[in-house]
Design a protein around this motif. Structure first.
Motif, PDB file in Angstrom:
ATOM      1  N   GLY A  59       3.800  -4.914 -14.560  1.00 33.90           N
ATOM      2  CA  GLY A  59       3.747  -4.197 -15.828  1.00 33.90           C
ATOM      3  C   GLY A  59       4.600  -2.948 -15.797  1.00 33.90           C
ATOM      4  N   ASN A  60       4.617  -2.278 -14.635  1.00 39.13           N
ATOM      5  CA  ASN A  60       5.422  -1.069 -14.445  1.00 39.13           C
ATOM      6  C   ASN A  60       6.205  -1.206 -13.136  1.00 39.13           C
ATOM      7  OD1 ASN A  60       4.474   0.900 -16.667  1.00 39.13           O
ATOM      8  ND2 ASN A  60       2.552   0.187 -15.765  1.00 39.13           N
ATOM      9  N   PRO A  61       7.375  -1.870 -13.173  1.00 37.29           N
ATOM     10  CA  PRO A  61       8.153  -2.097 -11.955  1.00 37.29           C
ATOM     11  C   PRO A  61       8.494  -0.825 -11.197  1.00 37.29           C
ATOM     12  CG  PRO A  61       9.009  -3.403 -13.773  1.00 37.29           C
ATOM     13  CD  PRO A  61       7.998  -2.468 -14.359  1.00 37.29           C
ATOM     14  N   GLN A  62       8.598   0.300 -11.913  1.00 38.19           N
ATOM     15  CA  GLN A  62       8.947   1.547 -11.253  1.00 38.19           C
ATOM     16  C   GLN A  62       7.854   2.023 -10.299  1.00 38.19           C
ATOM     17  OE1 GLN A  62       8.297   1.151 -14.422  1.00 38.19           O
ATOM     18  NE2 GLN A  62       7.044   2.810 -15.268  1.00 38.19           N
ATOM     19  N   ARG A  63       6.671   1.440 -10.422  1.00 39.49           N
ATOM     20  CA  ARG A  63       5.564   1.829  -9.543  1.00 39.49           C
ATOM     21  C   ARG A  63       5.394   0.872  -8.363  1.00 39.49           C
ATOM     22  NH1 ARG A  63       0.947   3.065 -14.187  1.00 39.49           N
ATOM     23  NH2 ARG A  63       2.115   4.682 -15.303  1.00 39.49           N
ATOM     24  N   ALA A  64       6.378   0.015  -8.132  1.00 33.68           N
ATOM     25  CA  ALA A  64       6.274  -1.002  -7.077  1.00 33.68           C
ATOM     26  C   ALA A  64       6.031  -0.379  -5.698  1.00 33.68           C
ATOM     27  CB  ALA A  64       7.539  -1.852  -7.060  1.00 33.68           C
ATOM     28  N   LEU A  65       6.604   0.795  -5.463  1.00 32.56           N
ATOM     29  CA  LEU A  65       6.454   1.426  -4.151  1.00 32.56           C
ATOM     30  C   LEU A  65       4.998   1.761  -3.834  1.00 32.56           C
ATOM     31  CD1 LEU A  65       9.567   3.799  -4.049  1.00 32.56           C
ATOM     32  CD2 LEU A  65       9.222   1.676  -2.775  1.00 32.56           C
ATOM     33  N   LYS A  66       4.193   1.973  -4.883  1.00 28.75           N
ATOM     34  CA  LYS A  66       2.790   2.312  -4.662  1.00 28.75           C
ATOM     35  C   LYS A  66       2.008   1.144  -4.062  1.00 28.75           C
ATOM     36  CE  LYS A  66       2.417   5.889  -8.214  1.00 28.75           C
ATOM     37  NZ  LYS A  66       1.675   6.372  -9.407  1.00 28.75           N
ATOM     38  N   ALA A  67       2.550  -0.065  -4.197  1.00 33.57           N
ATOM     39  CA  ALA A  67       1.857  -1.237  -3.662  1.00 33.57           C
ATOM     40  C   ALA A  67       1.735  -1.175  -2.141  1.00 33.57           C
ATOM     41  CB  ALA A  67       2.607  -2.512  -4.062  1.00 33.57           C
ATOM     42  N   PHE A  68       2.642  -0.473  -1.475  1.00 34.95           N
ATOM     43  CA  PHE A  68       2.620  -0.399  -0.016  1.00 34.95           C
ATOM     44  C   PHE A  68       1.437   0.422   0.513  1.00 34.95           C
ATOM     45  CE2 PHE A  68       7.031  -1.332  -1.030  1.00 34.95           C
ATOM     46  CZ  PHE A  68       7.334  -2.317  -0.109  1.00 34.95           C
ATOM     47  N   GLN A  70      -1.721   0.232  -0.273  1.00 40.28           N
ATOM     48  CA  GLN A  70      -3.035  -0.427  -0.311  1.00 40.28           C
ATOM     49  C   GLN A  70      -3.179  -1.509   0.758  1.00 40.28           C
ATOM     50  OE1 GLN A  70      -5.180   1.000  -2.544  1.00 40.28           O
ATOM     51  NE2 GLN A  70      -3.417   2.344  -2.911  1.00 40.28           N
ATOM     52  N   TRP A  71      -2.500  -1.356   1.886  1.00 43.41           N
ATOM     53  CA  TRP A  71      -2.468  -2.407   2.895  1.00 43.41           C
ATOM     54  C   TRP A  71      -3.835  -2.717   3.513  1.00 43.41           C
ATOM     55  CZ3 TRP A  71      -4.023  -0.852   7.728  1.00 43.41           C
ATOM     56  CH2 TRP A  71      -4.010   0.520   7.983  1.00 43.41           C
ATOM     57  N   LYS A  72      -4.781  -1.791   3.422  1.00 40.41           N
ATOM     58  CA  LYS A  72      -6.107  -2.037   4.003  1.00 40.41           C
ATOM     59  C   LYS A  72      -6.905  -3.072   3.224  1.00 40.41           C
ATOM     60  CE  LYS A  72      -6.747   2.501   6.175  1.00 40.41           C
ATOM     61  NZ  LYS A  72      -7.619   3.717   6.234  1.00 40.41           N
ATOM     62  N   THR A  73      -6.629  -3.198   1.935  1.00 41.55           N
ATOM     63  CA  THR A  73      -7.452  -4.077   1.093  1.00 41.55           C
ATOM     64  C   THR A  73      -6.654  -5.142   0.339  1.00 41.55           C
ATOM     65  OG1 THR A  73      -7.287  -2.472  -0.717  1.00 41.55           O
ATOM     66  CG2 THR A  73      -9.208  -2.309   0.732  1.00 41.55           C
ATOM     67  N   SER A  74      -5.341  -4.982   0.229  1.00 41.22           N
ATOM     68  CA  SER A  74      -4.543  -5.864  -0.622  1.00 41.22           C
ATOM     69  C   SER A  74      -3.559  -6.712   0.186  1.00 41.22           C
ATOM     70  CB  SER A  74      -3.780  -5.028  -1.657  1.00 41.22           C
ATOM     71  OG  SER A  74      -2.803  -5.792  -2.305  1.00 41.22           O
ATOM     72  N   TRP A  75      -3.598  -8.023  -0.025  1.00 35.53           N
ATOM     73  CA  TRP A  75      -2.631  -8.912   0.628  1.00 35.53           C
ATOM     74  C   TRP A  75      -1.237  -8.709   0.045  1.00 35.53           C
ATOM     75  CZ3 TRP A  75      -2.572 -11.269   5.049  1.00 35.53           C
ATOM     76  CH2 TRP A  75      -3.775 -11.613   5.669  1.00 35.53           C
ATOM     77  N   LEU A  76      -1.151  -8.308  -1.212  1.00 32.06           N
ATOM     78  CA  LEU A  76       0.150  -8.004  -1.804  1.00 32.06           C
ATOM     79  C   LEU A  76       0.805  -6.838  -1.056  1.00 32.06           C
ATOM     80  CD1 LEU A  76       2.248  -8.366  -4.079  1.00 32.06           C
ATOM     81  CD2 LEU A  76       0.898  -6.775  -5.449  1.00 32.06           C
ATOM     82  N   SER A  77       0.010  -5.810  -0.768  1.00 29.40           N
ATOM     83  CA  SER A  77       0.508  -4.655  -0.025  1.00 29.40           C
ATOM     84  C   SER A  77       0.857  -5.043   1.419  1.00 29.40           C
ATOM     85  CB  SER A  77      -0.538  -3.544  -0.032  1.00 29.40           C
ATOM     86  OG  SER A  77      -0.058  -2.397   0.639  1.00 29.40           O
ATOM     87  N   ARG A  78       0.020  -5.849   2.046  1.00 30.98           N
ATOM     88  CA  ARG A  78       0.295  -6.289   3.419  1.00 30.98           C
ATOM     89  C   ARG A  78       1.574  -7.092   3.489  1.00 30.98           C
ATOM     90  NH1 ARG A  78      -5.899  -8.334   3.951  1.00 30.98           N
ATOM     91  NH2 ARG A  78      -6.877  -6.278   4.184  1.00 30.98           N
ATOM     92  N   GLU A  79       1.766  -7.959   2.500  1.00 30.95           N
ATOM     93  CA  GLU A  79       2.989  -8.759   2.479  1.00 30.95           C
ATOM     94  C   GLU A  79       4.209  -7.849   2.369  1.00 30.95           C
ATOM     95  OE1 GLU A  79       5.587 -11.477  -0.494  1.00 30.95           O
ATOM     96  OE2 GLU A  79       4.472  -9.671  -0.987  1.00 30.95           O
ATOM     97  N   GLY A  80       4.132  -6.822   1.520  1.00 30.32           N
ATOM     98  CA  GLY A  80       5.238  -5.894   1.375  1.00 30.32           C
ATOM     99  C   GLY A  80       5.548  -5.165   2.667  1.00 30.32           C
ATOM    100  N   CYS A  81       4.501  -4.712   3.345  1.00 33.43           N
ATOM    101  CA  CYS A  81       4.689  -4.002   4.618  1.00 33.43           C
ATOM    102  C   CYS A  81       5.286  -4.929   5.680  1.00 33.43           C
ATOM    103  CB  CYS A  81       3.359  -3.434   5.106  1.00 33.43           C
ATOM    104  SG  CYS A  81       2.668  -2.126   4.061  1.00 33.43           S
ATOM    105  N   LEU A  82       4.783  -6.159   5.741  1.00 33.91           N
ATOM    106  CA  LEU A  82       5.307  -7.139   6.703  1.00 33.91           C
ATOM    107  C   LEU A  82       6.765  -7.470   6.403  1.00 33.91           C
ATOM    108  CD1 LEU A  82       2.233  -9.549   6.929  1.00 33.91           C
ATOM    109  CD2 LEU A  82       3.207  -8.234   8.833  1.00 33.91           C
TER     110      LEU A  82
END
Length: 291
Positions: A59-68, A70-82
């Motif tokens: 919805g807000n692509p400019q906030r994509a960096l914030k996804a990194f 939440q790695w403790k609870t989010s698989w989306l964040s974990r995937e980004g970090c990996l």
């Protein structure tokens, strides 16, 4: 669910890219210099291009960096970090292979392991969704890994590895459909359980909850005809597995034949990945009579 083009592109091409990195990290093919540079460039273009395309669905692509964060609870964040860790490690490994004609074996093995871990992380984004029974089982991560390994073997020229993997992938994809088709009924979700009115008897929708489509209907409810799904499944498996297999085993090898086999495989992967999303029934569809 609605098969958004950006998500289809992301899951298919990032999987191909990280699949290539898995084999490159193992030293396959055994090349260096400019030839190695071309292989790594293709792998990075597929992986990074796929990852970037996934942001178009936000919805807000400019906030994509914030996804990194939440790695403790989010698989989306974990995937980004990996993914970032893989790209960094494989970048260092590529410097040795391309510019120094040196293979740092441990670094390559670590990059290969991280590549598969990234694909697994992508698969878990969908496996964890309990409200989509078709995805929420062990077959989803296995399927994503098989796609990545088969495509990676193909694109790195590992024909002897790609050939059996094509057969395994085709068979397993059919098994996934056989299991997935019964998952929604097995989960026991009905309009009675969804509304909590089952104790009153049989429930049916009198009229739509609202007069126009909302976000849930656009994103979570997509109905594909059974006849069309069956046709796409057949064409998809032919392109994904059987036709490339015939080209590799029967037709005399040439670069043109190999390219055609790869293109057929990718076309089949895109088609079946569209079905992966289009056939995924979200329990919210029960509220709208979309089963």
């Amino acid at each position: 669910m609605h098969p958004a083009p950006s998500i289809i592109f992301f899951t298919v091409f990032s999987g191909l890219g990280f699949g290539m990195m898995f084999f490159l990290g193992l030293g396959k093919p055994d090349v260096s210099g400019f030839t190695a540079f071309v292989f790594f460039a293709i792998a990075y273009a597929l992986a990074v291009g796929g990852l970037i395309s996934s942001t178009f669905h936000l919805g807000n692509p400019q906030r994509a960096l914030k996804a990194f964060s939440q790695w403790k609870t989010s698989w989306l964040s974990r995937e980004g970090c990996l993914a970032v860790a893989t790209l960094m490690i494989m970048g260092l490994y590529a410097i040795g292979v391309v510019f120094l004609d040196t293979r740092w074996t441990l670094l390559g093995l670590l990059g290969s392991a991280l590549s598969l871990a990234t694909v697994f992380g992508t698969s878990m984004i969908y496996t964890q969704i309990k409200t989509v029974p078709r995805w929420s089982n062990w077959t989803t991560p296995v399927l994503f890994l098989l796609y990545a390994l088969t495509g990676g073997a193909f694109l790195t020229g590992q024909t002897s590895t790609a050939t059996p993997l094509l057969l395994v992938l085709g068979v397993f994809q059919c098994v996934v459909w056989m299991i997935g088709d019964g998952q929604f009924a097995k989960a026991g979700s009905t309009i009675e359980t969804a509304t909590g009115l089952g104790h009153m008897g049989k429930v049916r929708m009198f009229e739509a909850p609202h007069s126009s489509k909302n976000y849930l209907m656009k994103e979570m409810v997509h109905v594909v005809g059974r006849k069309h799904a069956r046709t796409l499944r057949i064409i998809g498996v032919l392109c994904l597995s059987l036709l490339p297999l015939v080209l590799l085993l029967v037709v005399p090898f040439s670069h043109l034949v190999a390219l055609l086999a790869v293109l057929l495989h990718i076309a089949g992967a895109l088609m079946i990945r569209w079905l992966f999303f289009a056939e995924a029934e979200h329990t919210v569809g029960l509220y709208y009579g979309a089963r």
